[in-house]
Motif scaffolding. Sequence first.
Motif, PDB file in Angstrom:
ATOM      1  N   LEU A  46       0.832  -1.207   0.000  1.00 20.00           N
ATOM      2  CA  LEU A  46       0.000   0.000   0.000  1.00 20.00           C
ATOM      3  C   LEU A  46       0.865   1.254   0.000  1.00 20.00           C
ATOM      4  O   LEU A  46       0.604   2.200  -0.756  1.00 20.00           O
ATOM      5  CB  LEU A  46      -0.927  -0.012   1.216  1.00 20.00           C
ATOM      6  N   LEU A  47       1.918   1.256   0.815  1.00 18.45           N
ATOM      7  CA  LEU A  47       2.816   2.422   0.860  1.00 18.45           C
ATOM      8  C   LEU A  47       3.605   2.571  -0.436  1.00 18.45           C
ATOM      9  O   LEU A  47       3.826   3.694  -0.906  1.00 18.45           O
ATOM     10  CB  LEU A  47       3.762   2.329   2.053  1.00 18.45           C
ATOM     11  N   ARG A  48       4.015   1.456  -1.026  1.00 16.56           N
ATOM     12  CA  ARG A  48       4.736   1.514  -2.296  1.00 16.56           C
ATOM     13  C   ARG A  48       3.861   2.121  -3.385  1.00 16.56           C
ATOM     14  O   ARG A  48       4.290   3.022  -4.111  1.00 16.56           O
ATOM     15  CB  ARG A  48       5.207   0.112  -2.711  1.00 16.56           C
ATOM     16  N   MET A  49       2.620   1.656  -3.461  1.00 17.79           N
ATOM     17  CA  MET A  49       1.709   2.190  -4.478  1.00 17.79           C
ATOM     18  C   MET A  49       1.431   3.681  -4.240  1.00 17.79           C
ATOM     19  O   MET A  49       1.378   4.461  -5.189  1.00 17.79           O
ATOM     20  CB  MET A  49       0.392   1.409  -4.491  1.00 17.79           C
ATOM     21  N   ASN A  50       1.298   4.052  -2.990  1.00 15.37           N
ATOM     22  CA  ASN A  50       1.075   5.456  -2.658  1.00 15.37           C
ATOM     23  C   ASN A  50       2.273   6.307  -3.061  1.00 15.37           C
ATOM     24  O   ASN A  50       2.120   7.376  -3.657  1.00 15.37           O
ATOM     25  CB  ASN A  50       0.799   5.601  -1.157  1.00 15.37           C
ATOM     26  N   LYS A  51       3.466   5.813  -2.786  1.00 14.55           N
ATOM     27  CA  LYS A  51       4.679   6.549  -3.144  1.00 14.55           C
ATOM     28  C   LYS A  51       4.814   6.684  -4.659  1.00 14.55           C
ATOM     29  O   LYS A  51       5.153   7.756  -5.161  1.00 14.55           O
ATOM     30  CB  LYS A  51       5.910   5.846  -2.561  1.00 14.55           C
ATOM     31  N   GLU A  52       4.548   5.599  -5.362  1.00 16.55           N
ATOM     32  CA  GLU A  52       4.620   5.629  -6.829  1.00 16.55           C
ATOM     33  C   GLU A  52       3.628   6.630  -7.424  1.00 16.55           C
ATOM     34  O   GLU A  52       3.874   7.206  -8.475  1.00 16.55           O
ATOM     35  CB  GLU A  52       4.371   4.230  -7.399  1.00 16.55           C
ATOM     36  N   GLY A  83       2.014  10.196  -3.522  1.00 17.73           N
ATOM     37  CA  GLY A  83       1.246  10.528  -2.321  1.00 17.73           C
ATOM     38  C   GLY A  83       2.108  10.732  -1.088  1.00 17.73           C
ATOM     39  O   GLY A  83       3.234  10.239  -1.004  1.00 17.73           O
ATOM     40  N   ASP A  84       1.556  11.445  -0.132  1.00  8.59           N
ATOM     41  CA  ASP A  84       2.180  11.679   1.165  1.00  8.59           C
ATOM     42  C   ASP A  84       1.900  10.485   2.082  1.00  8.59           C
ATOM     43  O   ASP A  84       0.761  10.009   2.140  1.00  8.59           O
ATOM     44  CB  ASP A  84       1.605  12.965   1.770  1.00  8.59           C
ATOM     45  N   LYS A  85       2.902  10.010   2.805  1.00  5.23           N
ATOM     46  CA  LYS A  85       2.754   8.815   3.639  1.00  5.23           C
ATOM     47  C   LYS A  85       1.716   9.020   4.737  1.00  5.23           C
ATOM     48  O   LYS A  85       0.819   8.201   4.917  1.00  5.23           O
ATOM     49  CB  LYS A  85       4.097   8.411   4.254  1.00  5.23           C
ATOM     50  N   LYS A  86       1.821  10.098   5.508  1.00  9.59           N
ATOM     51  CA  LYS A  86       0.879  10.311   6.612  1.00  9.59           C
ATOM     52  C   LYS A  86      -0.547  10.450   6.102  1.00  9.59           C
ATOM     53  O   LYS A  86      -1.475   9.872   6.663  1.00  9.59           O
ATOM     54  CB  LYS A  86       1.253  11.523   7.461  1.00  9.59           C
ATOM     55  N   ALA A  87      -0.724  11.194   5.031  1.00  9.42           N
ATOM     56  CA  ALA A  87      -2.067  11.352   4.464  1.00  9.42           C
ATOM     57  C   ALA A  87      -2.629  10.000   4.020  1.00  9.42           C
ATOM     58  O   ALA A  87      -3.820   9.715   4.213  1.00  9.42           O
ATOM     59  CB  ALA A  87      -2.038  12.338   3.302  1.00  9.42           C
ATOM     60  N   HIS A  88      -1.764   9.169   3.443  1.00  5.85           N
ATOM     61  CA  HIS A  88      -2.196   7.827   3.020  1.00  5.85           C
ATOM     62  C   HIS A  88      -2.635   7.011   4.235  1.00  5.85           C
ATOM     63  O   HIS A  88      -3.712   6.406   4.231  1.00  5.85           O
ATOM     64  CB  HIS A  88      -1.071   7.108   2.280  1.00  5.85           C
TER      65      HIS A  88
END
Length: 137
Positions: free
Chosen positions: A99-105, A108-113
């Motif tokens: 989930l974090l990898r997809m958000n980063k790609e 996206g911001d980690k905390k917001a995710h």
Amino acid sequence: MSDYLDYTRKLRGAEADRHYNCAQATFLPYAKEKGLDINAVIALCENYGAGMKRGGVCGAIAGGLMALGLNGISDGKSIKKYYDAFLENHQGCLDCKDLLRMNKEAGGDKKAHCDGMIDEAVLLVEQMLKEKENSEQ
């Protein structure tokens, strides 16, 4: 906004007294409602953040499962429905690292995710509790 969501957003907000991980922030509103000892709940959920501290199942998803169990929802059909909602919304992923990898790609911001995952879990649990309540009437 629901009381559960309001409470969890306070836990994750800038005014919070400490950092609450995803599992803690998701489970605490439900635990508080049931009168559980808050410090015990914080300790119980401590190792569920960051995908059980190894990138496994998202802490928000795990916290939601705890909330469902606390409220007597543990049958396979309901738990499948809970998982399926996340799988559908997150390209078939439940694990924090994915989930974090997809958000980063996606930039996206980690905390917001993570806050979004918590919100999603809290709202889904709340919906399922309302459905349970309605079916029992």
